[in-house]
Design a protein around this motif. Sequence first.
Motif, PDB file in Angstrom:
ATOM      1  N   ALA A 285       0.815  -1.215   0.000  1.00  0.00           N
ATOM      2  CA  ALA A 285       0.000   0.000   0.000  1.00  0.00           C
ATOM      3  C   ALA A 285       0.848   1.264   0.000  1.00  0.00           C
ATOM      4  CB  ALA A 285      -0.932  -0.002   1.208  1.00  0.00           C
TER       5      ALA A 285
ATOM      6  N   HIS B 100      -7.573  -3.532  -3.651  1.00  0.00           N
ATOM      7  CA  HIS B 100      -6.517  -3.937  -4.592  1.00  0.00           C
ATOM      8  C   HIS B 100      -5.973  -5.327  -4.219  1.00  0.00           C
ATOM      9  CE1 HIS B 100      -6.567   0.501  -4.622  1.00  0.00           C
ATOM     10  NE2 HIS B 100      -6.311   0.378  -5.910  1.00  0.00           N
TER      11      HIS B 100
ATOM     12  N   TRP C  53      -7.041   0.008   1.445  1.00  0.00           N
ATOM     13  CA  TRP C  53      -6.376  -0.169   0.149  1.00  0.00           C
ATOM     14  C   TRP C  53      -6.325  -1.644  -0.237  1.00  0.00           C
ATOM     15  CZ3 TRP C  53      -2.242  -2.979  -1.482  1.00  0.00           C
ATOM     16  CH2 TRP C  53      -1.735  -2.688  -2.767  1.00  0.00           C
TER      17      TRP C  53
ATOM     18  N   ALA D  83      -7.533   6.940   3.246  1.00  0.00           N
ATOM     19  CA  ALA D  83      -7.595   5.955   2.156  1.00  0.00           C
ATOM     20  C   ALA D  83      -8.743   6.208   1.199  1.00  0.00           C
ATOM     21  CB  ALA D  83      -7.720   4.559   2.742  1.00  0.00           C
TER      22      ALA D  83
END
Length: 315
Positions: free
Chosen positions: A39, A234, A230, A313
């Motif tokens: 991240a 992802h 994150w 975030a």
Amino acid sequence: MRLILGLLALALSALPAHAETVLRVGDQKGGSRALMEAAGVLDGLPYRLEWREFPAAAPLLEALNAGAIDSGIAGDAPFTFAAAAGAPIKAIFAIRQDQAGLALLVRPDSPVKTFADLKGRRVATGRGSIGHMLVLAQAERAGWGAGDVALSFLLPADAQMALTSGAIDAWATWEPYTSQLETSGRARVVADGRGLTPGLSFQIARDDAIAGKRPALEDFVRRLARARVWGTAHPEAFARRWSALIGLPEAVPLAWFRRADIRPAPIDERVIADEQRVADLYHRGGLIPRRLDAAGVFDTSFNEAARAGVAAATQ
């Protein structure tokens, strides 16, 4: 006078510089470290971060209790076990995840099809672990007694070997072990924790670290909360970094992350109530001698740091 001033300067130069804060953080199978590195949240740390790797929560919590680390991550069940034993620790940050990865695994050729088929059979797990919690919860739902499953308490590496060799009938385990054995075709799931267990894990800190290293811990929680958001968004990038750090195929963490739906959870009344459920289950099961007051094992003063990380975030 010059001699006195010279001696004074020499004495002052010999004094130690302001000590750098060192935050010693325990991790399990690279989960937090790989996430935070992937991240990109570890840049510009105002302290030195030292990672310590552990195969499971039990040895991590032993290290916390002994003062070998300042903070670390563990599931709700082993945290309960350690807190009830008097370890000087508090949960300072929480995450929730789907419980499909908390599972009872059997060999592909096993005759066991459901949890009911495990009555009287040998099941391995870690004492006080979330796997142990799963067995207790499943047995309680089925109305079984304490002796209806023959439990063997093993660390993950030994339990995995015992399962694949046929020394045990099932292994109550968690991620990444569940995805590792499923994706390789060496095991299949016969029961999991969905609808039975809260799916909580905690960032835990020693009481003396909370008192003496609070700014570093608050900063770490902010960065970890940001990374958690994150990571769920992802999974592929997270899986690549985790795979490179741990050395397992990317298919393993990708299967884990995609079904886990890991998300930060504020330490609120719901989290405390769920933790109380875990503590009460362990008390009924005889793992802890006295009823634990769950509210006393949390430090909610880190909630603002967690909220700040989530907000960063999502900006």
